[in-house]
Design an enzyme around this catalytic site. Structure first.
Site, PDB file in Angstrom:
ATOM      1  N   TYR A   1     156.423   9.485  15.217  1.00 36.93           N
ATOM      2  CA  TYR A   1     156.651   8.444  13.940  1.00 36.93           C
ATOM      3  C   TYR A   1     157.816   8.765  13.165  1.00 36.93           C
ATOM      4  O   TYR A   1     158.683   7.939  13.238  1.00 36.93           O
ATOM      5  CB  TYR A   1     155.315   8.801  13.219  1.00 36.93           C
TER       6      TYR A   1
ATOM      7  N   LYS B   1     161.237   6.577  12.812  1.00 38.66           N
ATOM      8  CA  LYS B   1     161.625   5.912  11.407  1.00 38.66           C
ATOM      9  C   LYS B   1     162.868   6.546  10.952  1.00 38.66           C
ATOM     10  O   LYS B   1     163.714   5.708  10.395  1.00 38.66           O
ATOM     11  CB  LYS B   1     160.532   6.337  10.490  1.00 38.66           C
TER      12      LYS B   1
END
Length: 500
Positions: A247, A251
């Site tokens: 994640y 990002k």
């Protein structure tokens, strides 16, 4: 930094919002419709695959737009707006909201309706990119497609818009990985890594994904096996360059891409910390889904959390969702038509730190006074939870409590012709699941950083000095009494909206 009335700024604006069914997107939509009903239009991008899946639950004659309204606008979140508008509510939504089936993992945001696409390019004034997958161990192809390449497609679309004044890209403060100390509001340069390992190339990462998928399919792997392999690949690639999970790695790559591709487009990158339920508006305590810290409350309140792993002295950075939305809107007003990039970290760890010890006390305090009632109608009585302060103590706990039992089952299996095989496999699976979960969350349970919010503080000061409606667009966490918030707002909200 000068700005006038934010409410006036929003008047007659056309705003594209990606990730339209997400938690923040709903609050963002509700807020603007409530405080500035003269906003011109919202284009809400909804993944076409989500729309197709949702459509299966409704009769064929129900249009896609109506499905969205049933799934989103009908939620309790919109009750204050409904009360304010009365019989005009449906007319307001019908006039102001245009649903756009699409997918940010494709060029042109996957918008296939050419007429609608042209309307968007001609009319959009501002874009807020809220689309993301937040699973720590998401499939690498999925996370790369949405969090990184999706951000690239959004900014490329923005540059095609004839009158766009602003792009807000919502990231996460935890792109910093496991850094300690004061974490600054600084951009990532293309190819920058957390551990100094050279060679991070986003195009190369895309090729790694394609090659792995082709290899798995050529070997006849099942979809389940492909999902497992792609999850493992994401964690491996993240670790290679110093990030703790897929994640935050993807990002960070998304930030690199929008920063590199922005050209003269005004760009705000917003990095919220752990987002919690609404503090004040549209009413206190609205939350949706089991969010990061809410899983702790759910497990504890239901009597299933027997121990917890963390540094009790450690700071857990929490920020209410309505403050995140308010900071987004104020940042839009502050940077409209001002080329350049600015990063705002939206958190509480510097100005109003909350510690895990506080969180532990608030949970015990609330559920002692208000025990959860289970399906049998019996109150679940909770007590102080055992806290393990290190990974070493957690492993010892697991060894004594479960691994010895597992070893016993293994020996019994051998002695009794695999009679306990089902029990053994079930326990082994659960232990592996817990260990994987702990490994994923470990960086945050023992996180040693605090998030510098100097830019955000400057934004707050500029808003106050410019006469911005601070009672409407509040985003200063220093005003929060954490005990009051958790025991009277957040945990009751989680019990109401999340507990099943």
């Amino acid at each position: 930094m000068e700005m006038g009335s934010v409410i006036q700024f929003l008047e007659n604006k056309t705003i594209l919002v990606t990730g339209a069914t997400g938690f923040l997107a709903k609050i963002f939509l509700e807020k603007i419709l409530r405080v500035q009903p003269n906003v011109k239009k919202f284009f809400l991008l909804l993944r076409a695959s989500d729309a197709k899946a949702a459509a299966h639950r409704f009769p064929e004659r129900v249009p896609f737009r109506q499905i969205y309204l049933i799934r989103v606008i009908s939620k309790d979140l919109f009750r204050v707006l409904k009360e304010k508008c009365g019989s005009d509510f449906n007319a307001l939504v019908s006039e102001k909201v245009t649903i756009v089936p699409g997918d940010i993992t494709y060029d042109d945001l996957g918008v296939k309706d050419t007429s609608l696409r042209q309307q968007m390019l001609d009319q959009i004034d501002a874009i807020v990119n809220l689309a993301a997958t937040t699973k720590f161990d998401e499939r690498y192809d999925v996370a790369l497609g949405i969090n990184a390449l999706g951000a690239k497609h959004v900014i490329n679309f923005a540059k095609e818009c004839g009158k766009v004044e602003m792009l807000v890209h919502v990231s996460t403060a935890y792109v910093c990985g496991e850094k300690g100390g004061l974490i600054q509001e600084k951009p990532y340069q293309m190819g920058e890594t957390l551990n100094g390992v050279a060679g991070l190339d986003i195009d190369a990462e895309r090729k790694v994904v394609e090659e792995k998928l082709n290899e798995l399919r050529a070997d006849g792997a099942t979809e389940e096996a492909i999902t497992s392999a792609m999850r493992d690949l994401g964690l491996q690639r993240a670790a290679r360059y110093g990030w703790p999970n897929t994640y935050v790695f993807t990002k960070a790559m998304g930030e690199m891409l929008v920063g590199q591709l922005k050209k003269n487009l005004p760009l705000v990158i917003l990095r919220p910390t752990i987002i919690s339920s609404t503090y004040k508006e549209p009413f206190p305590g609205w939350v949706e889904g089991v969010r990061t810290i809410d899983s702790i409350a759910v497990g504890y309140g239901k009597g299933k959390l027997t121990c917890f792993l963390c540094d009790l002295k450690g700071i857990i950075d929490v920020i209410p969702a309505d403050m995140v939305v308010n900071s987004t809107i104020v940042a839009m007003a502050a940077h409209v038509n001002q080329p350049g990039e600015v990063i705002y970290q939206m958190g509480s760890s510097v100005g109003n730190p909350l510690r895990y010890a506080n969180l532990k006390d608030y949970g015990l305090q609330y559920f002692t006074k208000h025990p959860w009632t289970n399906k049998e109608g019996k109150p679940v009585i909770v007590g102080p939870v055992k806290v393990l302060g290190s990974m070493a103590s957690f492993r010892r706990y697991m060894a004594v409590r479960y691994l010895l039992l597992l070893k016993g089952l293994e020996l019994a299996n051998a002695a009794f012709c695999q009679y306990f095989q089902g029990t053994y496999l079930d326990l082994n699976r659960k232990i592996k699941f817990v260990m994987r979960l702990i490994e994923l969350y470990r960086p945050y349970l023992f996180f040693k950083g605090v998030f510098d919010d100097m830019n955000t503080e400057k934004l707050r000061i500029a808003a106050r000095e410019s006469g911005v409606e601070s009672d409407v667009f509040y985003f200063d966490p220093k005003c929060i009494d954490w005990e009051d918030y958790f025991t009277k707002i957040h945990i009751p909200g989680v019990v109401k909206y999340v507990f099943k």
